[in-house]
Design an enzyme around this catalytic site. Sequence first.
Site, PDB file in Angstrom:
ATOM      1  N   ASP A  29       0.828  -1.203   0.000  1.00  0.00           N
ATOM      2  CA  ASP A  29       0.000   0.000   0.000  1.00  0.00           C
ATOM      3  C   ASP A  29       0.865   1.255   0.000  1.00  0.00           C
ATOM      4  O   ASP A  29       1.793   1.368   0.811  1.00  0.00           O
ATOM      5  CB  ASP A  29      -0.906   0.039   1.233  1.00  0.00           C
ATOM      6  CG  ASP A  29      -1.932  -1.075   1.245  1.00  0.00           C
ATOM      7  OD1 ASP A  29      -2.229  -1.618   0.165  1.00  0.00           O
ATOM      8  OD2 ASP A  29      -2.437  -1.409   2.336  1.00  0.00           O
ATOM      9  N   ASP A  39      -0.352  -3.431  -4.519  1.00  0.00           N
ATOM     10  CA  ASP A  39      -1.684  -3.572  -3.928  1.00  0.00           C
ATOM     11  C   ASP A  39      -2.423  -2.237  -4.026  1.00  0.00           C
ATOM     12  O   ASP A  39      -2.481  -1.648  -5.096  1.00  0.00           O
ATOM     13  CB  ASP A  39      -1.567  -4.067  -2.486  1.00  0.00           C
ATOM     14  CG  ASP A  39      -2.894  -4.609  -1.952  1.00  0.00           C
ATOM     15  OD1 ASP A  39      -3.837  -4.818  -2.751  1.00  0.00           O
ATOM     16  OD2 ASP A  39      -3.000  -4.823  -0.737  1.00  0.00           O
ATOM     17  N   ASP A  91      -5.534   2.734   1.370  1.00  0.00           N
ATOM     18  CA  ASP A  91      -6.367   1.729   2.031  1.00  0.00           C
ATOM     19  C   ASP A  91      -6.660   2.088   3.486  1.00  0.00           C
ATOM     20  O   ASP A  91      -5.790   2.619   4.197  1.00  0.00           O
ATOM     21  CB  ASP A  91      -5.678   0.364   1.999  1.00  0.00           C
ATOM     22  CG  ASP A  91      -5.846  -0.345   0.663  1.00  0.00           C
ATOM     23  OD1 ASP A  91      -6.352   0.297  -0.284  1.00  0.00           O
ATOM     24  OD2 ASP A  91      -5.460  -1.520   0.566  1.00  0.00           O
ATOM     25  N   ARG A 117     -11.699  -0.217  -7.543  1.00  0.00           N
ATOM     26  CA  ARG A 117     -11.584   0.335  -6.182  1.00  0.00           C
ATOM     27  C   ARG A 117     -11.259   1.831  -6.193  1.00  0.00           C
ATOM     28  O   ARG A 117     -10.204   2.270  -5.747  1.00  0.00           O
ATOM     29  CB  ARG A 117     -10.529  -0.413  -5.363  1.00  0.00           C
ATOM     30  CG  ARG A 117     -10.804  -1.896  -5.222  1.00  0.00           C
ATOM     31  CD  ARG A 117      -9.810  -2.567  -4.279  1.00  0.00           C
ATOM     32  NE  ARG A 117     -10.092  -4.001  -4.158  1.00  0.00           N
ATOM     33  CZ  ARG A 117      -9.436  -4.831  -3.343  1.00  0.00           C
ATOM     34  NH1 ARG A 117      -8.468  -4.364  -2.586  1.00  0.00           N
ATOM     35  NH2 ARG A 117      -9.751  -6.116  -3.292  1.00  0.00           N
TER      36      ARG A 117
END
Length: 517
Positions: free
Chosen positions: A161, A190, A194, A243
């Site tokens: 992340d 990734d 997040d 996302r």
Amino acid sequence: MRRAVALRLYAGLATMALATATGVVLTMPAASAAPGGPTGYATQNGGTTGGAGGQTVRATTGTAIHQALCGRASSSTPITIQVEGTINHGNTSKVSGDSCNTDDDRIELKQISNVTIVGVGSGAVFDQLGIHIREASNIIIQNVTVKNVKKSGSPTSNGGDAIGMESGVRNVWVDHVTLEASGGESEGFDGLFDMKDDTRYVTLSYSVLRNSGRGGLVGSSESDRSNGFITYHHNLYENIDSRTPLLRGGTAHIYNNHYVGISKSGINSRAGARAKVDNNYFEDSKDVLGTFYTDEAGYWQVGGNIFDNVTWSSRSGDNNPAGPNPQSNTTVGIPYSYDLDGADCVPGVVSQTAGAGKGLKVSDGSCSPQTPDPTPTDPGPTPTDPTPTPTPSQPGGTNLSIGAGSDGSGKASGTSYGNVRDGDMSTYWSPTGSTGSISIKWGSATTVSKINIREAAGSEGNIGSWRVVDHDTGAVLTSGSGAGVITFPQTSLRKITFEITGSSGTPRVAEFETYAG
């Protein structure tokens, strides 16, 4: 069509003397690290001030950033860390101390509060090194680039992340940053941004997220629904698979963002999430809003968005796009004011303001970028200046009621004691009559010197006379009339009670916030 956003050198910041090549931290005059101030949900729950009022230091290595954190008097002593240069694995190592909890392979903001990290000078680039925020509060990250953080391959950092938050994080403002990867999960990357495991009151503003399989998530699984109150505005999502963001539970406000080249799915509201989606510009993309990859539905309120060359797949099974003619299926109340640009000018405004190195320019809703006042070159207060006194309507510090318990003398039908400590202004507690009491309680003694009684919309002014009582001893800490911020001598207690002894209408307490002061 892909629209590249050129990164420009941030020339608006004054050139300052650098540390030595080892990145030793130097004390510098305090700078105005966050001109214009936080926006969105980061303004709630006591607000987000970062390191305001504290010492300002300079760092040119990751180790120096950790040294600055570890050199504070305590883990909550305010500090602004100005970063210039490239921060990578080669110059980042763990530093120990009572005021920090750091690691070798990331910038670790763990079990700390009241910190600002801001890029200055020729810019700050975190190269293959992620920023991890855990069990922390009141954090500002501004004007930096984080790129190519991997969870597999070499070197790895932060679970892949760029910026990741988890475990009871509160009040984070990430502003004018550039977050980018060079591929998706198969290439070792990734998420770019997040949040999971009880992360709340976060704003991502004027930022660029690009060239990644995953933009970011809120909630790590369908059962991780403790996150929420997230604002995304004036961001560019470019060349992202999905996302943008993925929402599992919680509430999000998504406005004035520009989406270009979203190839699989965009805003994925699922597992009971509620999103207010205002005046965004979606371009050359697919399935930009809906519930995807699950049969647990989410909800949205839409208005003013533009869909330019957006394609929609058919609805079937766990694929439920909102289009081709998106309609609202819920309503979402927003507790703060905000400047809303028309969707048609969003691409132009975002291209001039979003990302690191853009002079921290913002929009005031007029579709014309503005340079904030004060500018980043303003020397601001010296490190010896006290922390600015919070305004009466917005106490500083951490709201201690979040995660605490509550009870009361009685509750009207449809209300709950827990509604006063959930951070949600749309829910509230009412007594069974015109008077009554509501309490916040903890498992161990907690120091409190200030509370903020916030009335629900439409009932402002109903609360008349009141008393604040130390429930442990029965002592009256203070008394008065009218809701709002209430201050009293610092007291250590397990349970504090707000007694309404008079009212001019039905009392409705949306939030009973408590602060150490």
